[in-house]
Write an enzyme that holds these catalytic residues in place. Structure first.
Site, PDB file in Angstrom:
ATOM      1  N   GLN A   1       0.835  -1.207   0.000  1.00 40.18           N
ATOM      2  CA  GLN A   1       0.000   0.000   0.000  1.00 40.18           C
ATOM      3  C   GLN A   1       0.872   1.261   0.000  1.00 40.18           C
ATOM      4  O   GLN A   1       1.825   1.361   0.769  1.00 40.18           O
ATOM      5  CB  GLN A   1      -0.915   0.037   1.219  1.00 40.18           C
TER       6      GLN A   1
ATOM      7  N   CYS B   1      -6.339   7.095   5.336  1.00 45.44           N
ATOM      8  CA  CYS B   1      -5.612   7.441   6.566  1.00 45.44           C
ATOM      9  C   CYS B   1      -6.101   8.788   7.118  1.00 45.44           C
ATOM     10  O   CYS B   1      -6.066   9.803   6.430  1.00 45.44           O
ATOM     11  CB  CYS B   1      -4.115   7.489   6.304  1.00 45.44           C
TER      12      CYS B   1
ATOM     13  N   ASP C   1     -14.922  -3.077  11.963  1.00 45.14           N
ATOM     14  CA  ASP C   1     -15.496  -3.713  13.158  1.00 45.14           C
ATOM     15  C   ASP C   1     -15.763  -5.215  13.047  1.00 45.14           C
ATOM     16  O   ASP C   1     -16.533  -5.747  13.846  1.00 45.14           O
ATOM     17  CB  ASP C   1     -16.811  -3.018  13.574  1.00 45.14           C
TER      18      ASP C   1
HETATM   19  C1  FMN Z   1      -3.106   1.024  14.199  1.00 52.81           C
HETATM   20  C2  FMN Z   1      -3.795   1.131  12.867  1.00 52.81           C
HETATM   21  C3  FMN Z   1      -3.053   1.392  11.744  1.00 52.81           C
HETATM   22  C4  FMN Z   1      -3.684   1.515  10.505  1.00 52.81           C
HETATM   23  N1  FMN Z   1      -2.931   1.718   9.386  1.00 52.81           N
HETATM   24  C5  FMN Z   1      -3.524   1.738   8.161  1.00 52.81           C
HETATM   25  C6  FMN Z   1      -2.755   1.820   6.976  1.00 52.81           C
HETATM   26  O1  FMN Z   1      -1.516   1.862   6.987  1.00 52.81           O
HETATM   27  N2  FMN Z   1      -3.442   1.846   5.792  1.00 52.81           N
HETATM   28  C7  FMN Z   1      -4.814   1.785   5.724  1.00 52.81           C
HETATM   29  O2  FMN Z   1      -5.375   1.812   4.632  1.00 52.81           O
HETATM   30  N3  FMN Z   1      -5.551   1.679   6.836  1.00 52.81           N
HETATM   31  C8  FMN Z   1      -4.940   1.639   8.034  1.00 52.81           C
HETATM   32  N4  FMN Z   1      -5.706   1.463   9.159  1.00 52.81           N
HETATM   33  C9  FMN Z   1      -7.158   1.270   9.041  1.00 52.81           C
HETATM   34  C10 FMN Z   1      -7.486  -0.225   8.953  1.00 52.81           C
HETATM   35  O3  FMN Z   1      -6.967  -0.798   7.776  1.00 52.81           O
HETATM   36  C11 FMN Z   1      -9.010  -0.443   8.965  1.00 52.81           C
HETATM   37  O4  FMN Z   1      -9.566   0.240   7.874  1.00 52.81           O
HETATM   38  C12 FMN Z   1      -9.686   0.060  10.239  1.00 52.81           C
HETATM   39  O5  FMN Z   1      -8.953  -0.316  11.387  1.00 52.81           O
HETATM   40  C13 FMN Z   1     -11.114  -0.481  10.358  1.00 52.81           C
HETATM   41  O6  FMN Z   1     -11.121  -1.881  10.307  1.00 52.81           O
HETATM   42  P1  FMN Z   1     -11.200  -2.787  11.661  1.00 52.81           P
HETATM   43  O7  FMN Z   1     -12.413  -2.328  12.422  1.00 52.81           O
HETATM   44  O8  FMN Z   1     -11.291  -4.189  11.159  1.00 52.81           O
HETATM   45  O9  FMN Z   1      -9.947  -2.498  12.436  1.00 52.81           O
HETATM   46  C14 FMN Z   1      -5.087   1.377  10.404  1.00 52.81           C
HETATM   47  C15 FMN Z   1      -5.826   1.109  11.560  1.00 52.81           C
HETATM   48  C16 FMN Z   1      -5.211   0.986  12.774  1.00 52.81           C
HETATM   49  C17 FMN Z   1      -6.038   0.677  14.002  1.00 52.81           C
END
Ligand code: FMN
Length: 325
Positions: free
Chosen positions: A70, A105, A207
């Site tokens: 990415q 982001c 989530d």
């Molecule tokens: C610590 C952290 C780092 C993340 N870094 C990125 C990233 O580098 N690129 C990206 O597209 N999303 C990033 N995200 C977002 C996640 O990919 C995801 O979209 C978000 O956490 C929601 O999904 P989840 O509820 O399954 O965690 C990050 C999320 C967290 C919590």
């Protein structure tokens, strides 16, 4: 799910997470069923400048299977050049199977630079970046975005259409706006709207932490795939659980011993990549999560926070097993 020539049987993907989804976490998630992996985001500018640390973050090895890199940035030419460089693969690694563009982001430093989720303010720019990147590489270009910027500009459908028109082969949508950061609940309705508007595969994100939620997200959104982020931290087993749910098989939660083994496998892989000192320090935010629901987890966490070596982390984790309630 089919992303150009990439076939995923279930469409179950590990979400990119900066500071977490390094090679060690990706490998452990893959072992437990994640069909597609994504690296942490890397700066397109830093790639073009030849920054060594950035290139190390983008290195993928053969045993990772299908893995995308990415990138983030805002200038179409730089994004395209970075994609071209990365698509060849890093020294000692293999080529990624896709280049994913970060449009989600929310972090101030990135957003205020006009990068990450800020791209969603400008669907024309979304189109331009995706078009330039797609044309510069032979592998698929994919996009990961949010629901929008805020309640007033919830424009994922418009941005996803722009990405599709630019040549994106799949779009992942995290159902929160930039303003929401990680608060509240991810909105599945907007993901459903994106799915209905696009012809390319749409991946739902937000989530999902177990098989039941994965099933619910598939049925509420009609998405082609799902992405799991935080739910996989300290719990790579979530992927096997989701695959069992999708294939109608019963699932047995891993034992404490299996959890400890997975935590130690992740740590030993990280040590190979980063050396013991860095890997052990970084493991502090993850290792204890593997045993979070077991008795004595707090004491183990405190112990891991003091650990300097693999053996000390191992001893702390096995302490939990000895005190299993
Ligand atoms: C610590 C952290 C780092 C993340 N870094 C990125 C990233 O580098 N690129 C990206 O597209 N999303 C990033 N995200 C977002 C996640 O990919 C995801 O979209 C978000 O956490 C929601 O999904 P989840 O509820 O399954 O965690 C990050 C999320 C967290 C919590």
């Amino acid at each position: 799910m089919n992303i150009k020539d990439i076939n995923l049987k279930y469409g179950v993907i590990l979400a990119p997470m900066a500071g977490f989804t390094d090679r060690a976490m990706r490998l452990v998630c893959r072992k437990h069923g994640a069909e597609f992996l994504v690296t942490e985001m890397v700066s397109a500018k830093a790639v073009c400048f030849g920054d060594k640390k950035t290139h190390a973050l983008a290195r993928i090895k053969e045993d990772e299977g299908m893995c995308a890199v990415q990138i983030f940035g805002s200038e179409p030419d730089i994004m395209a050049r970075a994609a071209e460089i990365l698509s060849a693969g890093e020294e000692g690694g293999i080529s990624p199977c896709a280049i994913d563009i970060n449009m989600g982001c929310p972090v101030h430093k990135v957003y205020s630079n006009g990068e990450g989720s800020a791209l969603m303010k400008n669907p024309d720019l979304v189109y331009k970046i995706v078009e330039r990147v797609s044309k510069s590489i032979d592998i698929p270009c994919t996009v990961k975005m949010r629901a929008g910027i805020d309640e007033k500009l919830k424009n994922a459908v418009e941005c996803a259409l722009a990405a599709e028109a630019g040549g994106a082969r799949a779009v992942a949508v995290h159902g929160r706006t930039r303003d929401e950061m990680y608060s509240g609940k991810a909105d599945m309705e907007i993901i459903k709207n994106v799915k209905q508007a696009l012809h390319i595969p749409v991946i739902a994100n937000g989530d999902i932490t177990n098989g039941e939620e994965a099933m619910r997200v598939f049925s509420e959104t009609g998405a082609d795939g799902i992405m799991v982020g935080r739910g996989a931290i300290g719990n790579p087993f979530v992927f096997s659980e989701i695959i069992c749910a999708l294939s109608g098989k019963s699932y047995t939660q891993p034992t404490l011993e299996e959890r400890i083994e997975a935590a130690l496998l992740q740590l030993s892989e990280a040590i190979i990549e980063k050396g013991e000192n860095i890997a052990v320090r970084e493991s502090r935010k993850q290792a204890a999560l593997y045993i979070r629901s077991f008795r004595g987890a707090a004491a183990v966490r405190a112990e891991i926070n003091r650990a300097e070596t693999y053996d000390e982390v191992k001893r702390a984790l096995y302490f939990a097993l000895e005190n299993k309630g």
